[in-house]
Enzyme design. Structure first.
Site, PDB file in Angstrom:
ATOM      1  N   TYR A 102       0.864  -1.189   0.000  1.00 11.64           N
ATOM      2  CA  TYR A 102       0.000   0.000   0.000  1.00 11.64           C
ATOM      3  C   TYR A 102       0.894   1.231   0.000  1.00 11.64           C
ATOM      4  O   TYR A 102       1.834   1.329   0.802  1.00 11.64           O
ATOM      5  CB  TYR A 102      -0.883   0.003   1.249  1.00 11.64           C
ATOM      6  CG  TYR A 102      -1.671   1.280   1.439  1.00 11.64           C
ATOM      7  CD1 TYR A 102      -2.983   1.377   0.977  1.00 11.64           C
ATOM      8  CD2 TYR A 102      -1.111   2.394   2.064  1.00 11.64           C
ATOM      9  CE1 TYR A 102      -3.720   2.554   1.141  1.00 11.64           C
ATOM     10  CE2 TYR A 102      -1.833   3.566   2.224  1.00 11.64           C
ATOM     11  CZ  TYR A 102      -3.124   3.646   1.760  1.00 11.64           C
ATOM     12  OH  TYR A 102      -3.836   4.810   1.907  1.00 11.64           O
ATOM     13  N   GLU A 188      -3.578   7.424  -3.944  1.00  6.45           N
ATOM     14  CA  GLU A 188      -3.391   6.137  -3.271  1.00  6.45           C
ATOM     15  C   GLU A 188      -3.277   5.016  -4.289  1.00  6.45           C
ATOM     16  O   GLU A 188      -4.023   4.981  -5.270  1.00  6.45           O
ATOM     17  CB  GLU A 188      -4.580   5.903  -2.344  1.00  6.45           C
ATOM     18  CG  GLU A 188      -4.629   4.552  -1.664  1.00  6.45           C
ATOM     19  CD  GLU A 188      -5.902   4.376  -0.853  1.00  6.45           C
ATOM     20  OE1 GLU A 188      -5.947   4.881   0.289  1.00  6.45           O
ATOM     21  OE2 GLU A 188      -6.849   3.742  -1.360  1.00  6.45           O
TER      22      GLU A 188
END
Length: 379
Positions: A102, A188
């Site tokens: 991530y 993101e």
């Protein structure tokens, strides 16, 4: 402003961040055609909505044949995911995933910098990771708009265990530059994957754009999907109101974004749940108060309304006139607590005397009274 995954990936591609090949599809037939164009092998059929949790909701399916694509597309199109109806699909080539991570870049207000959040737990909800295993999240940032090379390299080594470090750092660098160039508030990638060929690829993408900078980013404004935005929030903005629907039962009418946020925090502190964010702004136009009541009451199961006004540019007596006009022109079936302080506060309170409104002299008192009344208790 939010944009879709496929739009985010186009911006990634333009910035030099590797992404899998894919096609947009609006119908089942288009999804099947996209599958054939992508080589007729493994693809991901992905719902395009401005909300997370698509996979858990069944909005992401793998397919290996045209029939499987047709079935998956038929199931996903029209699906409701957290109140968002799926109108678009992204058909994407499958990837040979070896490791997942991530990576995000955010405007970190607490640290007062541009921050990176990274974790080796890619593919999971970052909120879950933060709550259950916070030690698996790494944070670092930039205080001077320069890319934090050393911190990024250390993080990349942890994410991919020494493999693909240079490629991972390169993605982080380009993500950081994209954040700056496009006036983003968040970008993101979840997951950022290391493939069997040693490539580092963005398998998903999420971008939030600072609304206040859209005047400088007209090409991004063109990416806006009005189907994904609340009609109430759109029309409220046209009337000079900042309105966001939430899932609580305490309606809020406040002037100033900071005070509105503090009001919602105070409601939560005393055990309530705000039904909305609503900033009537600095204007003293009573008509705005009438519109504000309509948005609050139309928005959901409201048990009580709190009006919290700190008069500066906003005049409390004009707010009071707007409240009285709302009561004259519409049915307001719930108790309303009013706290007025600041410019012309005494005049405003005088106007409200004799009405059914419940006055409060302090911030805390106003919140406590509203929550109690919402529960059917005496204030």
């Amino acid at each position: 402003m939010n944009i879709h995954e496929y739009q985010s990936k186009e911006l990634f591609r333009e910035a030099g961040i590797p992404v899998p090949e894919g096609r947009l599809a609006l119908t089942v037939d288009e999804a099947v055609a996209a599958f054939e164009e992508l080589g007729g092998k493994l693809v991901a059929v992905k719902a395009q909505v401005h909300v997370g949790g698509r996979g858990k909701a069944g909005g992401v399916k793998l397919a290996r044949t045209a029939d499987e694509v047709r079935a998956a597309a038929g199931e996903i199109l029209g699906m409701d995911i957290k109140g968002h109806t799926v109108h678009r699909l992204w058909i994407e080539k499958g990837s040979d995933i070896q490791r997942e991570a991530y990576v995000s870049v955010i405007l970190d207000r607490s640290a007062k910098n541009i921050g990176f959040i990274v974790s080796a737990e890619g593919g999971m909800d970052i909120e879950e990771v933060a709550a259950s295993t916070p030690e698996k999240i790494l944070r670092f940032g930039s205080d001077d708009y320069s890319f934090p090379e050393n911190d990024a390299r250390k993080a990349a080594a942890e994410l991919f265990g020494g493999q693909g470090v240079d490629a991972c750092v390169n993605v982080m660098r380009k993500l950081f530059q994209l954040f700056l160039d496009k006036d983003l508030s968040l970008v993101e990638i979840n997951p950022l994957v290391l493939t069997g060929e040693g490539a580092v690829v963005a398998l998903d993408g999420k971008i939030n754009i600072d609304d206040n900078a859209l005047m400088r980013q007209p090409e991004l404004l063109e990416l806006r999907d009005m189907n994904e935005e609340s009609e109430a929030e759109i029309t409220a903005k046209e009337k000079g109101l900042a309105f966001i629907q939430l899932d609580g039962d305490i309606g809020c009418m406040v002037n100033g974004a900071g005070l509105a946020m503090a009001t919602m925090d105070m409601i939560n502190l005393y055990g309530g749940k705000p039904a909305n964010f609503l900033d009537v702004g600095g204007s003293s136009n009573p008509e705005k108060v009438v519109h504000a009541f309509k948005y609050i009451l139309d928005g959901g199961n409201i048990s009580a309304v709190l009006i919290n006004i700190f008069g500066g540019i906003t005049r409390c007596d004009d707010i009071a006139r707007g409240i009285l006009k709302a009561f004259d022109t519409m049915d307001i079936p719930v108790p309303v607590v009013v706290r007025l302080t600041g410019t012309n506060a005494e005049e405003g309170k005088s106007l409200l005397e004799g009405s059914s409104l419940i006055p409060a002299s302090s911030f805390a008192e106003a919140v406590q009274k509203t929550i109690a009344l919402g529960k059917g208790e005496a204030a």
